[in-house]
Design an enzyme around this catalytic site. Sequence first.
Site, short mmCIF file in Angstrom:
data_model
loop_
_atom_site.label_atom_id
_atom_site.label_comp_id
_atom_site.label_asym_id
_atom_site.label_seq_id
_atom_site.Cartn_x
_atom_site.Cartn_y
_atom_site.Cartn_z
N ARG A 314 0.82 -1.17 0.10
CA ARG A 314 -0.03 0.12 0.01
C ARG A 314 0.87 1.35 0.04
O ARG A 314 0.47 2.31 -0.51
CB ARG A 314 -0.94 0.01 1.12
CG ARG A 314 -1.99 1.30 1.01
CD ARG A 314 -3.09 0.97 2.21
NE ARG A 314 -4.23 -0.11 1.51
CZ ARG A 314 -5.40 0.56 0.74
NH1 ARG A 314 -5.47 1.63 0.47
NH2 ARG A 314 -6.15 -0.32 0.40
N GLU A 718 -10.08 5.90 6.68
CA GLU A 718 -8.60 6.30 6.91
C GLU A 718 -8.32 7.48 6.51
O GLU A 718 -7.29 8.32 7.03
CB GLU A 718 -7.92 5.02 6.29
CG GLU A 718 -7.89 3.92 7.10
CD GLU A 718 -7.44 2.64 6.40
OE1 GLU A 718 -8.02 2.28 5.27
OE2 GLU A 718 -6.21 2.06 6.59
N1 MTE Z 1 -12.79 5.34 13.95
C1 MTE Z 1 -12.94 5.11 15.39
N2 MTE Z 1 -13.71 5.89 16.15
N3 MTE Z 1 -12.14 4.23 15.86
C2 MTE Z 1 -11.41 3.25 15.14
O1 MTE Z 1 -10.80 2.25 15.62
N4 MTE Z 1 -10.30 2.84 12.90
C3 MTE Z 1 -9.88 3.61 11.53
C4 MTE Z 1 -10.94 4.18 11.08
N5 MTE Z 1 -11.83 5.02 12.01
C5 MTE Z 1 -11.14 3.72 13.84
C6 MTE Z 1 -11.83 4.74 13.32
C7 MTE Z 1 -9.37 2.46 10.75
S1 MTE Z 1 -7.83 1.85 11.01
C8 MTE Z 1 -10.33 1.91 9.62
S2 MTE Z 1 -9.74 0.68 8.73
C9 MTE Z 1 -11.68 2.48 9.72
O2 MTE Z 1 -12.01 3.45 10.66
C10 MTE Z 1 -12.58 1.18 9.80
O3 MTE Z 1 -13.81 1.38 9.85
P1 MTE Z 1 -14.50 1.55 8.22
O4 MTE Z 1 -14.24 0.46 7.43
O5 MTE Z 1 -16.03 1.29 8.95
O6 MTE Z 1 -14.42 2.99 7.74
MO1 MOS Z 2 -7.48 -0.02 9.50
S1 MOS Z 2 -5.39 0.27 9.55
O1 MOS Z 2 -7.51 -0.60 7.74
O2 MOS Z 2 -7.66 -1.12 10.53
#
Ligand code: MTE
Ligand code: MOS
Length: 767
Positions: A314, A718
């Site tokens: 990535r 992200e």
């Molecule tokens: N937001 C909150 N509140 N808590 C989390 O642990 N993880 C992040 C992001 N936002 C996270 C977060 C990460 S690393 C990812 S990959 C995505 O949320 C995962 O959720 P999604 O696929 O629903 O966006």
């Molecule tokens: Mo998010 S780093 O893909 O859990």
Amino acid sequence: MIKETFIQEKRPHESATKHVSGYALYTDDISEPEGTLYGAIGWSKKSHAIIRKINLDKVIKSEGVVAVVTSEDITGRNDVGPVYDGDPIFPKNKVEYFGQPLFAVAAKSTELARKAVLKAKITYTKLKPIIEIKDALKKKSFVLKGQVIKRGDPILIIRKAANRLKGEFTTGSQEHFPLEGQVSFVIPQEDDDFTVYSSTQHPSETQQIIAKMLNQKSNSINVIVRRIGGGFGGKETQSFIFAAICTLLAKKTKRPVKLRMDRDDDIIITGKRHDFYSEYEVGFDELGVIEGLNIKLSSRCGISPDLSGAINSRALLHIDNAYYLPNLLVENFLCKTNTSSSTAFRGFGGNQGMMVIENIIDNISRSLNKDPAEIRRRNFYQKEKKNITHYGMKIEDNVIYEIFDSLMKSSNYKSRQLGVKKFNLKNKYLKKGIAITPVKFGISFTTWHLNQAGALVHIYCNDGSVHVNTGAIEMGQGTYTKIAQLVSKELGLPFDKIKVSATRTDKVPNTSASAASSTTDLNGAAAINAVRIIKQNLGVFVKKKYKIKNSEAIYENGLVKFKGKSFRFNSLIKEAYLNRVSLSSSGFYTTPKIHFNRKTFLGRPFLYFCYGAAVSEVIIDTMTGENKILQVDIIHDAGKAINPAIELGQIEGGFVQGAGWLTMEEVNWKSNGEITTHSPSTYKIPAVSDMPEKFNVEIYKYGKNKENVVNKSKTTGEPPLMNAMSVFFAIKDAIASTGNYDKAPIINAPATPEKILMSIKNLERNL
Ligand code: MTE
Ligand code: MOS
């Protein structure tokens, strides 16, 4: 044809009130059956050593201890590596990092368990550790063979270019620091079955790993997750070892066991973000347009591959960020070091790759004495030509010009830049800086088969209430809320008639981790597909019974309207039940269009891109290196945002987490491999007071996903983190103002006060 409509409904997170009142049940809040025991882990005090003897006599005799487990208790696979081996649960002969688990105990209380593990007597023969990336490069110590990607003839082009620059750059590691740390709670059932509650982003792999460890079938392990208190990638694989050890203790004692990590142990044992080191040479023309680029990109992977292969790929896939790179050579090195295994962290390598190119563009701009904003824009991918990435994907949804240009205007970048210059002329010790940076981030798992999801939907006949289950993990990001919104729209029902229930491997199997920002895209689509099957059942039934032509109906406001016949939703459901129609279905979804050849590094790894841009203005104190974010303006693309309130939270939260990564969070290891930053006293994450004084966040008004994604939305999981790159380059801009502008300061991330001071001193010396 039915007109396309979208949800764009701000509503609170489904658990918002429970979160703030303390009624939300996390793993540690689940009521414990009588006889529950509590675990603790004994870990290595050496970073690289042969284990001579593990003497646990005093541990076993310690007050309250009921059982001890070591590698001897593992009959099956003694490894929690997700893709490759290399992450032993308990190593047998050799320890490879400071903090590596060696044994565990179950005792009558957590306190007694933690006291007991300290009584172990372990004798080691020390070996020389490799801690730093540069050392690993020198010794050719790698976890996997890195990829080489090449486009055009960069070496020749660089040689012929009008201008050239060379340099090195590093970005730092980062501890996930979720509010809820690592925790598991395991309850033995009949037949050696286990119910496993784990704070994990990946229940299905937890299930597999435990099954393999115990030599049992997957169908004997049921993993349940209602919510986790943040994961940020740190519970995509790093939760496995705790779930595995907890189950091992439960199996041995035949009693429920809870394993809740103390924060220090949690940070010491688990892997963090990969820090990256790059060496580059770039050739560019008078206008600052990049012609050729040659990069050596190395990352600290720790002891094992874990997810490092995908994370490094990535990084390679985002080495372009929003820029067209016609001639490119990147050699990637995945360094094996005696540190905990580096792992997923929001951005998953993408942000590390993007920082490399942003730093190069910043340096190009300064060498030409030009505004970096201008040079950035000039290098953007274009729409009709110069729109093929270095991995052969045509960019079809480019909105970076629109976002960048409207942000330049709405943030008053130009006039504020003048203001910054004036301020700096007048002030000797305080200096301001400003920067704008773009984001282009690809969405989909780059491992093709992970782009699938399942769901299970039931409609209950007595009241028409809807129960939804998917593979999505609720980690605070609001996926349960958004999935319920999607289902509620699909059925034309009020939000409160939909319940999304705890994610569990016995309801939806073979799920992917909730990661890669794809959780709602995948699981929301699977839930809709399940609902559509039930709607089809209803349609067939109504068509036949009422002899109407068309089985399609409009579901809205609690009504189901067929051509020529309308029903209240509840009455239709009841009637369907009495006529023996199925009101339950599973659903399945796979991402279309994507393909990627890892060997040639060509294909379409992403379904779509997320775009954003941010302007940050900072002030630094040149005597102390202290810095403060004065103002941040962001425009971020969320497509047709399902829930703009939740997306806004993700955009703000992601930004602040990114700013932490780039300015204050610093993971440190001693030369012997001992991590020194394992609690909030030595590791600083952003606090409320570190929020920008002015924070203007806007969801891109004209956003709409071109691809067939739920609600035409774009994820905000992200990508917004990368808007924080602007903070780093604003700091660099402030530092630059202390010297000659065209001399780019040398500063690596995180731009801590120490690094800022050093960078200023270096500029002074070179003047
Ligand atoms: N937001 C909150 N509140 N808590 C989390 O642990 N993880 C992040 C992001 N936002 C996270 C977060 C990460 S690393 C990812 S990959 C995505 O949320 C995962 O959720 P999604 O696929 O629903 O966006
Ligand atoms: Mo998010 S780093 O893909 O859990």
